[in-house]
Design an enzyme around this catalytic site. Structure first.
Site, short mmCIF file in Angstrom:
data_model
loop_
_atom_site.label_atom_id
_atom_site.label_comp_id
_atom_site.label_asym_id
_atom_site.label_seq_id
_atom_site.Cartn_x
_atom_site.Cartn_y
_atom_site.Cartn_z
N SER A 187 0.54 -1.08 -0.13
CA SER A 187 -0.14 -0.63 -0.19
C SER A 187 0.72 1.20 -0.20
CB SER A 187 -0.56 0.17 1.50
OG SER A 187 -2.28 0.98 0.99
N ASP A 273 -9.66 -4.10 -5.82
CA ASP A 273 -9.08 -3.69 -4.99
C ASP A 273 -9.46 -2.05 -5.32
OD1 ASP A 273 -6.98 -1.56 -2.92
OD2 ASP A 273 -5.73 -2.33 -3.65
N HIS A 308 -7.74 -5.27 -1.74
CA HIS A 308 -6.35 -4.41 -1.24
C HIS A 308 -5.54 -5.60 -0.09
CE1 HIS A 308 -3.46 -0.64 -0.53
NE2 HIS A 308 -3.86 -0.80 0.65
#
Length: 337
Positions: A187, A273, A308
């Protein structure tokens, strides 16, 4: 959440144009040159973690503008020879936490430096210990919008500089093979690792999953989830400043860093995601290394039904095997002692 971005077949060939500012390279060269004027290590103190098989030190190094940045440095106990190192960057809103939290890379036999995120650490996890003394520029409360209208005042100029300096710091620590340093992150951490790959020409490897700050303008059109949603919310209040914001964001665009990177690269992405849309990861992957004149080793693993979290532990195992092969390490011994 159903798939919402481009179909997988299109993602595999997705190579969008990138709007780079003409002084992109000069901007980062000058920023890093200024940061390099101070010695990188400020202090290295042993830290009791309660773990018998891991030794940990509380490290303070000098990042952007010489500001003190905290990190945990860990390595397997009882190992004296220099080890390859993994520099890990944490996700958005997370600090370095506690020294016993992240043990995968240490248990795999690497020296490990986990960088704290300046001005973050209060959203989840176990906190951080690095303030951001430059966070007074106009912008919202979240890091993604601090200083958004001025590239020199933007939060990510400082955080990316810290990330580059973390590589310099780990190379200066005892017990590290300075020629074998990898950057790793998920991320926001993935976006930082990718920036480091574009700014540190002799990095040994980079491993990113669901990277933030890749394909930024498209992501702002696709998702309201934080952190991109914080930028959208700011622009919904401050109408008419979009071009200034886009200009600032162009200096931290992950695809631009990827184009300049030469290290072997391992990517992971969840195709559902909604936090960091998969088209951003594919844009960075497909254009990775194109300005270097080289053909860097690279691979990407997609998880069609994941968001994610990407491949989670499956992806980590793939990273472990891949980095072992890239760095030419022998297999982990299964014998005691």
């Amino acid at each position: 959440m159903p798939a919402f971005d481009l179909p997988a077949a299109e993602l595999e060939h997705y190579r969008p144009d990138v709007r780079e500012p003409p002084d992109f390279d000069e901007f980062w060269r000058d920023t890093l040159k200024e940061a390099a004027q101070t010695d990188v290590l400020a202090s290295v103190r042993p830290e009791e973690s309660g773990l018998r098989l891991t030794r940990t030190w509380d490290v303070t190094f000098r990042g952007f503008a010489g500001d003190p940045v905290r990190a945990w440095y860990s390595r397997p106990a009882g190992v004296r020879e220099p080890l390859p190192a993994v520099v890990e960057y944490a996700g958005y809103g997370r600090g370095r936490g506690l020294p016993h939290e992240r043990l995968t890379w240490v248990n795999a036999g690497y020296a490990h430096l986990l960088m704290d995120n300046r001005g973050q650490g209060d959203q989840y996890g176990n906190g951080g210990a690095t303030p951001d003394p430059h966070a007074s520029a106009p912008g919202g409360p979240g890091p993604a919008v601090r200083g958004l209208l001025d590239p020199r005042a933007y939060h990510y100029r400082r955080l990316i500089t810290d990330a580059v300096r973390a590589v310099t710091a780990v190379r200066a620590l005892p017990g590290v093979d300075a020629g074998r340093v990898a950057a790793v992150g998920n991320s926001q951490g993935g976006g930082l690792a990718l920036a480091v790959a574009g700014l540190v020409p002799d990095l040994a490897a980079v491993l990113v999953t669901a990277p933030f700050l890749c394909g930024i303008r498209r992501a702002l059109d696709l998702t309201d989830a934080s952190p991109y949603g914080e930028i959208g919310a700011y622009l919904s209040v401050h109408r008419g400043v979009e071009e200034a914001a886009y200009r600032t964001l162009s200096y931290v665009e992950g695809v631009s860093f990827a184009r300049r990177a030469a290290a072997p690269a391992h990517f992971g992405v969840g195709l559902r995601d909604t936090v960091c849309p998969p088209s951003g990861a594919y844009a960075a992957f497909n254009r990775y290394g194109e300005l270097t004149g080289l053909d860097p080793r690279k691979e990407i693993h997609a998880y069609p039904y994941n968001g994610h979290e990407g491949g989670d532990a499956v992806q980590v195992r793939r990273q472990l095997d891949w980095l072992t092969a890239v760095l030419g390490l022998g297999p982990v011994s299964s014998q005691p002692g």
